[in-house]
Design a protein around this motif. Structure first.
Motif, PDB file in Angstrom:
ATOM      1  N   ARG A 228      -9.824  13.409  -7.856  1.00 26.95           N
ATOM      2  CA  ARG A 228      -8.647  14.239  -7.087  1.00 26.95           C
ATOM      3  C   ARG A 228      -8.591  13.961  -5.697  1.00 26.95           C
ATOM      4  O   ARG A 228      -7.609  13.800  -4.442  1.00 26.95           O
ATOM      5  CB  ARG A 228      -9.372  15.744  -6.540  1.00 26.95           C
ATOM      6  N   ARG A 229      -9.658  12.812  -4.928  1.00 31.35           N
ATOM      7  CA  ARG A 229      -9.485  12.586  -3.956  1.00 31.35           C
ATOM      8  C   ARG A 229      -8.847  11.500  -3.276  1.00 31.35           C
ATOM      9  O   ARG A 229      -8.050  11.384  -2.507  1.00 31.35           O
ATOM     10  CB  ARG A 229     -11.015  12.053  -3.405  1.00 31.35           C
ATOM     11  N   LEU A 230      -8.780  10.288  -4.699  1.00 30.73           N
ATOM     12  CA  LEU A 230      -7.556   9.475  -5.041  1.00 30.73           C
ATOM     13  C   LEU A 230      -6.701  10.019  -4.647  1.00 30.73           C
ATOM     14  O   LEU A 230      -6.094   9.994  -3.614  1.00 30.73           O
ATOM     15  CB  LEU A 230      -7.696   8.621  -5.940  1.00 30.73           C
ATOM     16  N   MET A 231      -5.877  11.035  -5.426  1.00 37.08           N
ATOM     17  CA  MET A 231      -4.633  11.584  -5.400  1.00 37.08           C
ATOM     18  C   MET A 231      -4.304  11.862  -3.501  1.00 37.08           C
ATOM     19  O   MET A 231      -2.983  11.791  -3.416  1.00 37.08           O
ATOM     20  CB  MET A 231      -4.571  12.775  -6.578  1.00 37.08           C
ATOM     21  N   ARG A 232      -5.631  12.982  -3.051  1.00 34.68           N
ATOM     22  CA  ARG A 232      -4.825  13.589  -1.796  1.00 34.68           C
ATOM     23  C   ARG A 232      -4.760  12.752  -1.000  1.00 34.68           C
ATOM     24  O   ARG A 232      -3.994  12.098  -0.025  1.00 34.68           O
ATOM     25  CB  ARG A 232      -6.469  14.410  -1.467  1.00 34.68           C
ATOM     26  N   ALA A 233      -5.927  10.957  -1.050  1.00 38.54           N
ATOM     27  CA  ALA A 233      -5.263  10.126   0.028  1.00 38.54           C
ATOM     28  C   ALA A 233      -3.830   9.496  -0.166  1.00 38.54           C
ATOM     29  O   ALA A 233      -3.293   8.980   1.116  1.00 38.54           O
ATOM     30  CB  ALA A 233      -6.154   9.204  -0.488  1.00 38.54           C
ATOM     31  N   LEU A 234      -3.657   9.083  -1.390  1.00 39.99           N
ATOM     32  CA  LEU A 234      -2.160   8.797  -1.713  1.00 39.99           C
ATOM     33  C   LEU A 234      -1.536   9.633  -1.398  1.00 39.99           C
ATOM     34  O   LEU A 234      -0.310   9.029  -0.923  1.00 39.99           O
ATOM     35  CB  LEU A 234      -2.407   8.575  -3.103  1.00 39.99           C
ATOM     36  N   ALA A 235      -1.340  10.854  -1.013  1.00 35.87           N
ATOM     37  CA  ALA A 235       0.049  11.951  -0.038  1.00 35.87           C
ATOM     38  C   ALA A 235      -0.401  11.488   0.854  1.00 35.87           C
ATOM     39  O   ALA A 235       0.164  11.019   1.507  1.00 35.87           O
ATOM     40  CB  ALA A 235      -0.746  12.544  -0.442  1.00 35.87           C
ATOM     41  N   GLY A 236      -1.230  10.929   1.700  1.00 37.43           N
ATOM     42  CA  GLY A 236      -1.346  10.430   2.864  1.00 37.43           C
ATOM     43  C   GLY A 236      -0.676   8.985   3.175  1.00 37.43           C
ATOM     44  O   GLY A 236      -0.816   9.218   4.765  1.00 37.43           O
ATOM     45  N   TYR A 237      -0.947   8.033   2.704  1.00 33.82           N
ATOM     46  CA  TYR A 237      -0.146   7.129   2.386  1.00 33.82           C
ATOM     47  C   TYR A 237       1.600   7.329   2.687  1.00 33.82           C
ATOM     48  O   TYR A 237       1.673   6.318   2.832  1.00 33.82           O
ATOM     49  CB  TYR A 237      -1.131   6.195   1.931  1.00 33.82           C
ATOM     50  N   GLN A 238       2.087   8.108   1.707  1.00 37.74           N
ATOM     51  CA  GLN A 238       2.932   8.219   1.917  1.00 37.74           C
ATOM     52  C   GLN A 238       4.189   8.047   2.366  1.00 37.74           C
ATOM     53  O   GLN A 238       4.047   8.784   4.138  1.00 37.74           O
ATOM     54  CB  GLN A 238       3.885   9.170   1.043  1.00 37.74           C
ATOM     55  N   ARG A 239       5.157   6.819   3.248  1.00 39.29           N
ATOM     56  CA  ARG A 239       6.565   6.994   4.364  1.00 39.29           C
ATOM     57  C   ARG A 239       7.294   7.880   3.854  1.00 39.29           C
ATOM     58  O   ARG A 239       7.386   9.183   2.967  1.00 39.29           O
ATOM     59  CB  ARG A 239       7.022   5.392   3.528  1.00 39.29           C
ATOM     60  N   PRO A 240       7.376   8.081   5.196  1.00 39.07           N
ATOM     61  CA  PRO A 240       8.549   9.035   5.122  1.00 39.07           C
ATOM     62  C   PRO A 240       9.524   9.074   4.467  1.00 39.07           C
ATOM     63  O   PRO A 240      10.185  10.413   4.142  1.00 39.07           O
ATOM     64  CB  PRO A 240       9.312   8.932   6.997  1.00 39.07           C
ATOM     65  N   GLY A 241      10.374   7.948   3.829  1.00 39.54           N
ATOM     66  CA  GLY A 241      11.471   7.897   3.078  1.00 39.54           C
ATOM     67  C   GLY A 241      10.824   9.027   1.498  1.00 39.54           C
ATOM     68  O   GLY A 241      11.287   8.817   1.062  1.00 39.54           O
ATOM     69  N   GLY A 242      10.050   8.705   1.091  1.00 44.20           N
ATOM     70  CA  GLY A 242       8.983   9.277   0.002  1.00 44.20           C
ATOM     71  C   GLY A 242       8.621   8.244  -1.144  1.00 44.20           C
ATOM     72  O   GLY A 242       8.018   8.481  -1.652  1.00 44.20           O
ATOM     73  N   LEU A 243       8.761   7.168  -0.937  1.00 44.87           N
ATOM     74  CA  LEU A 243       8.007   5.526  -0.657  1.00 44.87           C
ATOM     75  C   LEU A 243       6.735   5.446  -0.368  1.00 44.87           C
ATOM     76  O   LEU A 243       6.153   5.967   0.686  1.00 44.87           O
ATOM     77  CB  LEU A 243       8.643   4.980  -1.751  1.00 44.87           C
ATOM     78  N   TRP A 244       5.758   4.515  -1.219  1.00 41.33           N
ATOM     79  CA  TRP A 244       4.944   3.655  -0.605  1.00 41.33           C
ATOM     80  C   TRP A 244       5.031   2.093  -0.664  1.00 41.33           C
ATOM     81  O   TRP A 244       5.831   1.761  -1.717  1.00 41.33           O
ATOM     82  CB  TRP A 244       3.368   4.168  -1.867  1.00 41.33           C
ATOM     83  N   THR A 245       4.087   1.613   0.579  1.00 40.54           N
ATOM     84  CA  THR A 245       4.845  -0.003   0.341  1.00 40.54           C
ATOM     85  C   THR A 245       3.322  -0.290  -0.278  1.00 40.54           C
ATOM     86  O   THR A 245       2.922   0.416  -0.619  1.00 40.54           O
ATOM     87  CB  THR A 245       4.193  -0.008   2.324  1.00 40.54           C
ATOM     88  N   THR A 246       3.705  -1.221  -0.663  1.00 41.74           N
ATOM     89  CA  THR A 246       3.052  -2.659  -1.877  1.00 41.74           C
ATOM     90  C   THR A 246       1.635  -2.735  -1.228  1.00 41.74           C
ATOM     91  O   THR A 246       1.032  -2.746  -2.478  1.00 41.74           O
ATOM     92  CB  THR A 246       4.022  -3.863  -1.537  1.00 41.74           C
TER      93      THR A 246
END
Length: 347
Positions: A228-246
């Motif tokens: 759960r902590r991982l997935m909350r953290a990942l949401a915080g890294y999402q870029r404005p366009g909807g993707l994540w950087t590599t």
């Protein structure tokens, strides 16, 4: 619906003849086609897609014999489709292969000093005492499905143990995100890259494993809390366009499709399984159209970074070239399948 058309195109492109193209050739036995066939199985589950499931049976007939020469952890991925195919056909050879392979994993597969599966590969290179996030998807998912098929508590316990170990060894306590790998001999995360696709493998695999273990074993409170902590953290890294950087915490690096698709898929699966808070649906909903925008008319998924070991530096991840691959196709197709299932449940 844009995702329905995209799913058909992605699937069709995967099933084309790409002989000789390492990234797209389905007719080999390794982790790359393994992710491909796992995704085809997920996409082929609904009624009306019997043709996709039939293609998987044909794939096993053509390629199953190649598994004997690829007995390494990273090449366990294709076996994850065997339990479902056995239930559909009753072919005992499929069940026998599941038991034989799961027994090898528990009894013979190399492990690190902590007991985690060492990340062994088919290429002529070794990574002694290295733990990679990839293994949870490539091998532990199969072990959980083997447990469900056979009712083996030993398989189930080992799957739970491996999820525990991988999350414990790879999670960055400061951010909640995962590092790509852990070197048990050195006691370090090596380049300490918070690589996006590494996070995606575990994001997608944990709810799938949870589903397979139902009634046999439960993931530990520690693992569920870390997930759960991982997935909350990942949401915080999402870029404005909807993707994540590599690499998650490097917004100056390119945005990458396969990791983004895997993370969004994990969010949808985790919410459906009751493991994640529904609010994460917002991040998944932002990611879906951004991933689909990278699906060409012929079904090719673009913006997928090449396969890689744990790199020597974080900067090296930003230089990995992009090209179409079965794991890119597969993670995008799994995202479509997860969205389809969510839509069906809402009707």
């Amino acid at each position: 619906m844009q995702w329905a058309s995209a799913g058909e195109r992605i699937c069709s492109y995967m099933l084309e003849d790409h002989t000789g193209n390492w990234g797209l050739d389905l007719n080999q036995w390794d982790w790359v086609p393994g992710v491909g066939v796992i995704a085809l199985l997920e996409y082929g589950r609904p009624e009306g897609r019997e043709a996709v499931r039939s293609k998987l049976l044909q794939w096993v007939e053509r390629n199953g014999s190649k598994a004997a020469s690829a007995r390494v952890i990273n090449a366990m991925a294709p076996f994850a489709v065997y339990p479902d195919l056995y239930r559909e056909t009753g072919e005992e050879a499929l069940r026998d292969a599941v038991v034989r392979t799961a027994d090898w994993m528990i009894g013979e597969a190399p492990r690190t000093r902590e007991g985690a599966f060492e990340h062994t590969v088919t290429e002529n290179v070794s990574f002694p005492e290295q733990v990679w996030a990839d293994t949870v998807f490539m091998a532990v998912l199969f072990l959980a499905r083997a447990a469900r098929l056979t009712g083996s508590e030993a398989y189930a316990r080992e799957a739970v143990h491996q999820v525990d170990l991988h999350l414990r060894l790879l999670q960055d306590e400061a951010t909640g995100a995962l590092f790509h790998g852990w070197n048990s001999g050195e006691g370090s995360h090596m380049s300490a890259a918070r690589w996006t696709r590494a996070n995606a493998w575990i994001a997608a695999a944990v709810p799938m494993i949870h589903k397979e273990l139902a009634g046999l074993a439960s993931l530990t409170d520690e693992s569920l809390g870390r997930y759960r902590r991982l997935m909350r953290a990942l949401a915080g890294y999402q870029r404005p366009g909807g993707l994540w950087t590599t690499v998650l915490d490097r917004p100056d690096f390119y945005e990458e499709t396969s990791g983004s698709a895997g993370i969004a898929c994990g969010m949808l699966l985790g919410i459906r399984a009751g493991l994640l808070e529904p609010e994460l649906r917002t991040a998944a909903d932002r990611a879906l159209p951004a991933v689909l925008d990278r699906v060409a008319e012929n079904g090719e998924v673009r913006g997928v970074s090449g396969g890689t070991p744990v790199m020597e530096s974080v900067e090296a991840y930003g230089r990995i070239p992009c090209h179409p691959t079965l794991y890119g196709q597969g993670l995008a197709l799994m995202l479509v399948a997860a969205e389809e299932e969510a839509e069906r449940e809402q009707r």
